[in-house]
Design an enzyme around this catalytic site. Structure first.
Site, PDB file in Angstrom:
ATOM      1  CG  LEU A  15      -1.946  -1.175   1.210  1.00 24.27           C
ATOM      2  CD1 LEU A  15      -2.753  -1.192   2.495  1.00 24.27           C
ATOM      3  CD2 LEU A  15      -2.882  -1.076   0.011  1.00 24.27           C
ATOM      4  CB  SER A  16       4.527   1.748  -0.412  1.00 25.75           C
ATOM      5  OG  SER A  16       5.005   1.134   0.751  1.00 25.75           O
ATOM      6  CE  LYS A  67      10.713  -4.645   4.596  1.00 23.74           C
ATOM      7  NZ  LYS A  67       9.904  -4.387   5.783  1.00 23.74           N
ATOM      8  N   GLY A 129      11.628 -12.122  13.003  1.00 18.79           N
ATOM      9  CA  GLY A 129      11.892 -11.905  11.573  1.00 18.79           C
ATOM     10  C   GLY A 129      12.295 -10.463  11.310  1.00 18.79           C
ATOM     11  N   GLY A 130      12.159 -10.036  10.067  1.00 19.66           N
ATOM     12  CA  GLY A 130      12.622  -8.707   9.661  1.00 19.66           C
ATOM     13  C   GLY A 130      11.986  -7.580  10.461  1.00 19.66           C
ATOM     14  N   GLY A 245      -1.727  -1.617  13.247  1.00 22.25           N
ATOM     15  CA  GLY A 245      -0.508  -1.576  12.428  1.00 22.25           C
ATOM     16  C   GLY A 245      -0.451  -0.437  11.426  1.00 22.25           C
TER      17      GLY A 245
HETATM   18  P1  ATR Z   1       8.842 -10.229   8.366  1.00 24.27           P
HETATM   19  O1  ATR Z   1       9.985  -9.724   7.542  1.00 24.27           O
HETATM   20  O2  ATR Z   1       7.508  -9.711   7.927  1.00 24.27           O
HETATM   21  O3  ATR Z   1       9.057 -10.060   9.838  1.00 24.27           O
HETATM   22  P2  ATR Z   1       9.680 -12.986   8.424  1.00 24.27           P
HETATM   23  O4  ATR Z   1      11.092 -12.532   8.476  1.00 24.27           O
HETATM   24  O5  ATR Z   1       9.331 -14.112   7.518  1.00 24.27           O
HETATM   25  O6  ATR Z   1       8.731 -11.797   8.033  1.00 24.27           O
HETATM   26  O7  ATR Z   1       9.225 -13.342   9.921  1.00 24.27           O
HETATM   27  C1  ATR Z   1       7.984 -13.843  10.225  1.00 24.27           C
HETATM   28  C2  ATR Z   1       7.873 -14.023  11.745  1.00 24.27           C
HETATM   29  O8  ATR Z   1       6.549 -14.509  12.032  1.00 24.27           O
HETATM   30  C3  ATR Z   1       8.831 -15.039  12.339  1.00 24.27           C
HETATM   31  O9  ATR Z   1       9.190 -14.634  13.635  1.00 24.27           O
HETATM   32  C4  ATR Z   1       7.973 -16.313  12.376  1.00 24.27           C
HETATM   33  O10 ATR Z   1       8.363 -17.275  13.354  1.00 24.27           O
HETATM   34  P3  ATR Z   1       9.525 -18.372  13.025  1.00 24.27           P
HETATM   35  O11 ATR Z   1      10.819 -17.634  13.165  1.00 24.27           O
HETATM   36  O12 ATR Z   1       9.350 -19.418  14.049  1.00 24.27           O
HETATM   37  O13 ATR Z   1       9.271 -18.845  11.625  1.00 24.27           O
HETATM   38  C5  ATR Z   1       6.633 -15.741  12.763  1.00 24.27           C
HETATM   39  N1  ATR Z   1       5.503 -16.597  12.401  1.00 24.27           N
HETATM   40  C6  ATR Z   1       4.978 -16.780  11.176  1.00 24.27           C
HETATM   41  N2  ATR Z   1       3.920 -17.643  11.233  1.00 24.27           N
HETATM   42  C7  ATR Z   1       3.796 -18.004  12.523  1.00 24.27           C
HETATM   43  C8  ATR Z   1       2.894 -18.861  13.245  1.00 24.27           C
HETATM   44  N3  ATR Z   1       1.913 -19.502  12.616  1.00 24.27           N
HETATM   45  N4  ATR Z   1       3.064 -18.992  14.577  1.00 24.27           N
HETATM   46  C9  ATR Z   1       4.044 -18.331  15.226  1.00 24.27           C
HETATM   47  N5  ATR Z   1       4.925 -17.513  14.619  1.00 24.27           N
HETATM   48  C10 ATR Z   1       4.811 -17.331  13.287  1.00 24.27           C
END
Ligand code: ATR
Length: 286
Positions: A15-16, A67, A129-130, A245
């Protein structure tokens, strides 16, 4: 025309461009700048950056999955991007392509808006994550009182915590979701920085339920679509204060706008444009 893009693969969910185009138009800069979406495949990324280096393109917002993997292709990183280890903004300066990250400052501004003084707060971040990285490093640098990172994959939380402890003075507690109930008892703020709760993917899911939330807490979600996620619904039931968010998304965008155009971003206009699209989305059937 000075060309700006949001790049990713896929990129059509972003949506940027809604926010940046509304801002360019409002400031009468739409004759000088264009801002479009571009789906860039991995093998095209180097070529895209080459065009930024020559000035054919003057900057871009960077989204998934680039990223982190974009970093070796850039000429320089800002201190924030270097520390966080991820880039959400690139721009040209003196014929060099600079990588920057505005996600962390977006989170800080959002918390400031909510009247939070982070030096007095115990904050739990869900995810490693990121998004979690940017938030965790920035909070640590700004002197958060206590920080815990809870992640499904504990190893990732531990690696992030170790790196933050090496680079800042903050001690970071870590664990997986087994530890959640214990750490939540003592927490002032929960920030969901996982993707859980996203529209169409896990819309009715939440990692924290009402029974674990107390009414003095502030619960913030990085997921912005839907605007009121299941986590925020649970928080509201528990009587806690909530921050959705969209605010962080707006603030990371306003910081980018300043970098791209050199002008102060019209925050209200960017927020309004974003919320209109989100409201439209939420009234559509899934
Ligand atoms: P982003 O850059 O948007 O942060 P990402 O780097 O893929 O995306 O990170 C996603 C985060 O959501 C991670 O911390 C992931 O947990 P894992 O490190 O265990 O994979 C978390 N996440 C995604 N789906 C999840 C779920 N169903 N339950 C718990 N944590 C989840």
């Amino acid at each position: 025309m000075k060309k700006l893009y949001v790049i990713g693969d896929p990129v059509d969910h972003s949506l940027s461009q809604v926010m940046h185009n509304a801002a360019l138009k409002a400031l009468g800069l739409d004759n000088e700048f264009t801002y479009d979406q571009m789906n860039v495949r991995k093998e095209e990324l180097k070529g895209f950056i080459g065009k930024v280096r020559t000035g054919e393109i003057i900057g871009a917002s960077v989204t998934m999955p680039y990223k982190e993997i974009i970093i070796p292709l850039l000429d320089e990183l800002t201190t924030d991007a270097d520390l966080i280890g991820a880039v959400n903004t690139i721009y040209i300066k003196d014929s060099r392509v600079i990588g920057h990250n505005t996600d962390g400052i977006g989170c800080i501004k959002t918390l400031e808006d909510a009247g939070v003084s982070i030096s007095e707060k115990k904050i739990i971040i869900l995810g490693a994550g990121g998004a979690a990285k940017a938030i965790a490093y920035t909070l640590a640098l700004r002197g958060v009182k206590k920080l815990a990172i809870i992640n499904r994959t504990k190893k990732k939380a531990e690696a992030l915590a170790k790196s933050i402890e090496e680079k800042t003075n903050t001690i970071v507690y870590t664990g997986n979701f087994d530890l959640l109930e214990t750490v939540l008892k003592d927490a002032d703020i929960i920030i969901n920085a996982t993707s859980v709760g996203m529209r169409k993917i896990s819309e009715n899911q939440t990692l924290v339920t009402e029974d674990l939330i107390h009414s003095e807490m502030l619960v913030m979600d990085v997921v912005y679509n839907p605007k009121v996620t299941q986590l925020l619904k649970e928080a509201r039931k528990a009587g806690a204060k909530t921050v959705d968010g969209s605010s962080m998304l707006v603030y990371q965008g306003t910081e980018q706008f300043k970098i791209f155009t050199g002008r102060k971003a019209p925050i209200k206009i960017m927020r309004k444009a974003l919320l209109e699209v989100l409201d439209e989305n939420s009234s559509k059937k899934n």
